[in-house]
Write a protein that holds these residues in place. Sequence first.
Motif: not given
Length: 140
Positions: A57-85
């Motif tokens: 569902e889009t337009g009711a906040g679910s799209d933002d909720d998905l991005l927030a959930a992805l931040h929880t599951l996949l934090p944008a920090d330095d823990r990842w082996q793949h490090r370019h970019g």
Amino acid sequence: MPEAFTTRMLHISTGSRERVVDLTGDCEDFLREAADGRDGLLNLFVPHATAGIAVIETGAGSDDDLLAALHTLLPADDRWQHRHGSAGHGRDHVLPAIVPPHATLPVIGGRLELGTWQSVCLVDTNRDNPERQVRLSFFG
């Protein structure tokens, strides 16, 4: 008689921020021409290692909720082996294991058969790649 298989490439500009881009209208436009009133399947495929396709569902906040959930599951920090970019870019390469780079959806009478609140979306967390492609293929 229309072809049994028709394909088209969409070019989507996602910019330099994480985005959920609604592709439902693009899919419907493609099917008006490609399906020509027939039943079949619509396949979407993202030929990128850091993006996916979601039915949400889009337009009711679910799209933002998905991005927030992805931040929880996949934090944008330095823990990842793949490090370019950019910082945390390695998470973008894990994204397709959670939000797959493809979806196959039913087409009935030439129309995409989605639920009431469902939309077809490109999910892109990679801020380093602002241009995306999505292949739409209709199998009649």
